[in-house]
Design a protein around this motif. Structure first.
Motif, mmCIF file in Angstrom:
data_model
loop_
_atom_site.group_PDB
_atom_site.id
_atom_site.type_symbol
_atom_site.label_atom_id
_atom_site.label_comp_id
_atom_site.label_asym_id
_atom_site.label_seq_id
_atom_site.Cartn_x
_atom_site.Cartn_y
_atom_site.Cartn_z
ATOM 1 N N SER A 70 0.827 -1.204 0.000
ATOM 2 C CA SER A 70 0.000 0.000 0.000
ATOM 3 C C SER A 70 0.862 1.256 0.000
ATOM 4 N N LYS A 71 0.324 2.322 -0.560
ATOM 5 C CA LYS A 71 0.986 3.621 -0.579
ATOM 6 C C LYS A 71 0.242 4.525 0.399
ATOM 7 N N LYS A 185 3.924 6.134 -13.666
ATOM 8 C CA LYS A 185 3.535 7.542 -13.781
ATOM 9 C C LYS A 185 2.036 7.708 -14.019
ATOM 10 N N GLU A 186 1.397 6.635 -14.506
ATOM 11 C CA GLU A 186 -0.045 6.677 -14.771
ATOM 12 C C GLU A 186 -0.867 6.188 -13.577
ATOM 13 N N ALA A 187 -0.209 5.708 -12.545
ATOM 14 C CA ALA A 187 -0.923 5.134 -11.394
ATOM 15 C C ALA A 187 -1.506 6.231 -10.506
ATOM 16 N N SER A 188 -2.642 5.937 -9.907
ATOM 17 C CA SER A 188 -3.309 6.919 -9.041
ATOM 18 C C SER A 188 -2.524 7.200 -7.771
ATOM 19 N N ASP A 189 -1.691 6.253 -7.356
ATOM 20 C CA ASP A 189 -0.919 6.432 -6.121
ATOM 21 C C ASP A 189 0.544 6.780 -6.406
ATOM 22 N N PHE A 190 0.825 7.270 -7.610
ATOM 23 C CA PHE A 190 2.208 7.567 -7.998
ATOM 24 C C PHE A 190 2.840 8.631 -7.109
ATOM 25 N N GLU A 191 2.080 9.645 -6.754
ATOM 26 C CA GLU A 191 2.642 10.704 -5.906
ATOM 27 C C GLU A 191 3.038 10.163 -4.536
#
Length: 286
Positions: A70-71, A185-191
């Motif tokens: 998990s992020k 880079k396209e993932a919702s949790d990238f940040e």
């Protein structure tokens, strides 16, 4: 984007906000617990797990904030990761555990054995971070450049250049990991991932281990690639060499052996898989 792993992935709930992914392959009297480095994940261990699972139980974890774990808004420092490892070991009832850490993961491994000094007999540190030290001015400079925004904005060319720095001669076999990083880079949790990477740099600097290496009581293997381009930092510590950093740190550990792999960079497991597997096999059986 969820990366595809070659081994079945298991999950452990740490708390209401944290779930960690891990693989669990092979059987044996000893359990090898693999801890990846900064900005990497479980697949960084494939060449070693492929080989060592025939003799040992091999458990590799995605640290919180990385891979398929998990992020979230995690501290991402050494003591936090050491605590997570302790929970994993307890939850899985792992016995005769040998921590195997690479780079930042090696600094996490040292932090873990210092917190749990009687729980481990052996320790394996591959291209460990934490042996090299920085004056306050240089540590502040590193922190200033290691911010979430830097990793968020990295272009494909910058990502590839960063990966290339890890190798003496980058093998084609790492392309899938580079693609995973680009696709993230396209993932919702990238940040949140980028935040963990930035905080990892800060965590290594804020919770140093260099002055505590003498407290390690485990039989320890230290391995560096002779052509490691990341340790030491060539810009901030131009007077140091990989050899000098490795020897200085290893000499402080009471029961340690140091090995160098020729024509090998920082990412040892993929740069020289046959060589590192042979060295680890020898260490574990003697």
């Amino acid at each position: 984007m969820i990366a595809t792993y070659k081994y079945p992935v298991h999950y452990l709930t740490i708390n209401s906000e944290t779930e960690v992914a891990y693989i669990d392959e092979g059987q044996g009297d000893q359990t090898l617990l693999f801890i990846h480095g900064l900005a990497t994940y479980i697949p960084s261990w494939y060449p070693m797990v492929d080989h060592l699972q025939s003799k040992y139980r091999c458990v590799a974890i995605d640290l919180p904030g990385y891979g398929r774990s998990s992020k979230g808004d995690y501290p991402a420092n050494m003591s936090y990761y050491a605590h997570v490892l302790g929970q994993l070991i307890d939850s899985l009832s792992l016995k005769n555990v040998v921590l195997v850490g690479h780079s930042m993961g090696a600094q996490v491994a040292v932090s873990t054995v210092l917190n749990l000094p009687n729980q481990f007999e052996k320790l394996i540190l591959l291209a460990p971070a934490g042996f090299e030290t920085f004056i306050d001015e240089h540590a502040s400079l590193l922190k200033a450049t290691a911010v979430t925004e830097t990793f968020l904005k990295a272009t494909e060319a910058q990502i590839r250049a960063s990966w290339a720095m890890n190798f003496y001669q980058m093998p084609e076999s790492v392309e899938f990991m580079i693609q995973d990083r680009i696709n993230m880079k396209e993932a919702s949790d990238f940040e949140a991932y980028c935040q963990s990477v930035a905080r990892g740099v800060h965590g290594m600097l804020d919770q140093p281990i260099a002055d505590r290496l003498g407290e390690i009581r485990q039989k320890t293997l230290v391995v560096y690639g002779e052509e490691d381009a990341l340790i030491p930092n060539r810009y901030l510590n131009p007077g140091l060499t990989t050899k000098s950093v490795a020897e200085s740190g290893t000499s402080q550990i009471p029961d340690a052996v140091l090995k160098f792999i020729p024509a090998c960079g920082h990412f040892i497991s993929f740069d020289k898989p046959a060589e590192i597997n042979e060295i680890v096999d020898s260490f574990l059986t003697n």
